[in-house]
Write an enzyme that holds these catalytic residues in place. Structure first.
Site, mmCIF file in Angstrom:
data_model
loop_
_atom_site.group_PDB
_atom_site.id
_atom_site.type_symbol
_atom_site.label_atom_id
_atom_site.label_comp_id
_atom_site.label_asym_id
_atom_site.label_seq_id
_atom_site.Cartn_x
_atom_site.Cartn_y
_atom_site.Cartn_z
ATOM 1 N N ASP A 114 -6.674 13.767 -24.672
ATOM 2 C CA ASP A 114 -6.563 12.358 -24.290
ATOM 3 C C ASP A 114 -5.849 11.673 -25.454
ATOM 4 O OD1 ASP A 114 -6.920 9.636 -24.061
ATOM 5 O OD2 ASP A 114 -9.039 9.745 -23.506
ATOM 6 N N TYR A 157 0.856 -1.202 0.000
ATOM 7 C CA TYR A 157 0.000 0.000 0.000
ATOM 8 C C TYR A 157 0.883 1.239 0.000
ATOM 9 C CZ TYR A 157 -4.981 -0.714 0.149
ATOM 10 O OH TYR A 157 -6.267 -0.945 -0.212
ATOM 11 N N ARG A 179 -1.001 -2.305 -18.945
ATOM 12 C CA ARG A 179 -2.341 -1.696 -18.942
ATOM 13 C C ARG A 179 -2.409 -0.678 -17.799
ATOM 14 N NH1 ARG A 179 -6.536 -2.875 -21.583
ATOM 15 N NH2 ARG A 179 -5.281 -4.475 -22.601
ATOM 16 N N LYS A 209 -1.160 1.080 -25.272
ATOM 17 C CA LYS A 209 -1.524 0.981 -26.701
ATOM 18 C C LYS A 209 -0.260 1.179 -27.544
ATOM 19 C CE LYS A 209 -6.323 2.336 -25.874
ATOM 20 N NZ LYS A 209 -6.569 3.155 -24.676
ATOM 21 N N THR A 224 -3.330 6.330 -21.907
ATOM 22 C CA THR A 224 -3.097 5.002 -21.370
ATOM 23 C C THR A 224 -1.637 4.669 -21.679
ATOM 24 O OG1 THR A 224 -3.868 4.040 -23.440
ATOM 25 C CG2 THR A 224 -5.460 4.144 -21.638
ATOM 26 N N GLU A 253 -0.551 4.814 -0.535
ATOM 27 C CA GLU A 253 -1.354 6.019 -0.803
ATOM 28 C C GLU A 253 -0.508 7.260 -0.554
ATOM 29 O OE1 GLU A 253 -4.911 5.709 1.530
ATOM 30 O OE2 GLU A 253 -5.725 4.126 0.274
HETATM 31 N N1 DSN Z 1 -11.388 0.697 -25.446
HETATM 32 C C1 DSN Z 1 -10.228 1.408 -25.901
HETATM 33 C C2 DSN Z 1 -10.005 1.196 -27.353
HETATM 34 O O1 DSN Z 1 -10.134 0.073 -27.780
HETATM 35 O O2 DSN Z 1 -9.685 2.124 -28.072
HETATM 36 C C3 DSN Z 1 -10.303 2.803 -25.555
HETATM 37 O O3 DSN Z 1 -10.488 2.914 -24.190
#
Ligand code: DSN
Length: 419
Positions: free
Chosen positions: A198, A52, A233, A227, A224, A54
């Site tokens: 974003d 933990y 993730r 990707k 994120t 925080e």
């Molecule tokens: N679900 C994601 C995507 O496939 O682009 C975006 O959050």
């Protein structure tokens, strides 16, 4: 006596093995997926999950944080270096959590936001009525020009003048063209709005100079990490000198409790990989492959929203086809090609059926896909969709897909650290 996972829990172990086999034997074209390196996986599976922590490094609510402090400082410093941002918070568990923190930091309930419509390629967290963002804020939307399939900034300006948003939201999950953050900045300035980017989809392209960066133009940037950035993730938020303090409080205690320190360690490892020249070469190849796949699909008579791509993804437009997005996704799945159905601008079918198919090159490029391979993948797609009821065609394509996958195993090391 210590037991392995497969000895202790064969049901879970078998499902994990089956998923690994699926990943190894299919051509993965979901634009938001990728294959992390062995070292990223190792950090994810580490004992840091037990801790933990925080708070922020040096200011925790728990004892025993000295080592996770080191890890979080490494992740934060590398993120700042990678993106060139003033500040970064590496704790968001996901892109949705990162976006929730941005809204909490910047807005009051009922404030107006202006984002890209979900059915035109936007994201649930950009104001969809089924998402917290659409339930908490007064969400208004811009769309794509029906003729060009691109964002028309003049139209965005008109909508901004009409709705006077507190925040303009940019970024998408299915937009194949370049974002003009300078253009959005001038609209935001004109109407007194905050600007939020974003960049979950294009982050890997942004950090390697293959897509313009919003840093310096936007008040808030989220992404994120899994990707095009090819990390674990998770999420990441970045702010300016004026917005970072509020953003940190919005992540914790505003939106989350304890950070996932094992994921933060994996983010640190992935950011170090992304700082390497090999990652820039990888990103260039992602673009080359997307161009090759798009042009071959066009040559084979398919339509693409906006007639092509500037980035890692493209959207097959099946509005005029008898085959829906769902049909196409299912047909391709039968030959071992994984994709996802997607709405297209002016969608007439339901979101569960759709008239589009989203295709992306990040994962297959990690596996060594070349320009020639990308054209071949486009041919497999075209042959499958044109011959979706012909078992001989499907069997041939399935065999070719299997051969390619066997010859291109999922790599464990993405970077040559000896160089
Ligand atoms: N679900 C994601 C995507 O496939 O682009 C975006 O959050």
């Amino acid at each position: 006596m210590s037991q392995t996972l497969s000895q202790q829990d064969p049901a879970v172990a078998a499902a994990i093995d089956a998923e690994l086999n699926r990943q190894a034997s299919d051509v993965e074209l979901i634009a938001s997926e990728n294959y992390v390196s062995g070292p990223v996986l190792e950090a994810l599976g580490s004992a840091l999950t037990n801790k933990y922590a925080e708070g922020l490094p040096g200011r925790r609510y728990y004892g025993g944080c000295e080592h996770v402090d080191t890890v979080e400082r490494l992740a934060r410093d590398r993120a700042k270096q990678l993106f060139g941002s003033y500040g970064a918070n590496v704790q968001p568990h996901s892109g949705a959590s990162a976006n929730a923190a941005v809204y909490l930091a910047a807005l009051k309930p009922g404030d107006t936001i202006l984002g890209l419509d979900l059915s035109h390629g936007g994201h649930l967290t950009h104001g969809s009525p089924v998402n917290m963002s659409g339930k908490t804020y007064n969400a208004t939307f811009y769309g794509l020009d029906p003729q060009t399939g691109r964002i028309d900034l003049d139209r965005v300006r008109d909508l901004a003048r009409e709705h006077r948003p507190r925040m303009i939201v940019t970024g998408a999950s299915a937009y194949a063209r370049t974002w003009d953050w300078g253009g959005f900045r001038s609209i935001a300035d004109e109407v007194g709005a905050l600007l939020f980017a974003d960049i979950a989809h294009v982050a890997g392209l942004v950090v390697t100079g293959h897509h313009p960066s919003p840093i310096g133009l936007c008040d808030y940037v989220s992404t994120t990490t899994h990707k095009t950035l090819r990390g674990p993730r998770g999420g990441l938020v970045m702010g300016t000198q004026g917005t970072m303090k509020g953003l940190n409080s919005a992540v914790f205690p505003g939106c989350q409790g304890g950070p996932l320190m094992h994921v933060i360690a994996a983010k640190a490892v992935a950011f170090a990989e992304a700082l390497r020249p090999e990652f820039a070469a990888y990103s260039a190849q992602v673009l080359t492959n997307a161009q090759a796949m798009a042009s071959q699909l066009l040559e084979r008579g398919f339509s693409l929203v906006s007639d092509g791509t500037d980035n890692h993804l493209m959207l097959l437009d099946l509005s005029e086809s008898e085959l829906s997005g769902k049909d196409a996704e299912e047909a391709l799945s039968r030959v071992g090609i994984t994709t996802n159905k997607n709405t297209v601008p002016g969608e007439r079918r339901s979101p569960f059926v759709t008239s589009g198919l989203r295709l992306g090159t990040p994962a297959m490029t990690t596996r060594g896909m070349t320009r020639e391979d990308s054209r071949r993948v486009a041919d497999w797609i075209a042959d499958t969709l044109n011959g979706s009821t012909d078992e001989a065609v499907l069997a041939r394509v399935r065999g070719e897909v299997a051969d390619w996958c066997r010859d291109h195993p999922i790599p464990v090391n993405h970077i040559d650290w000896s160089a």
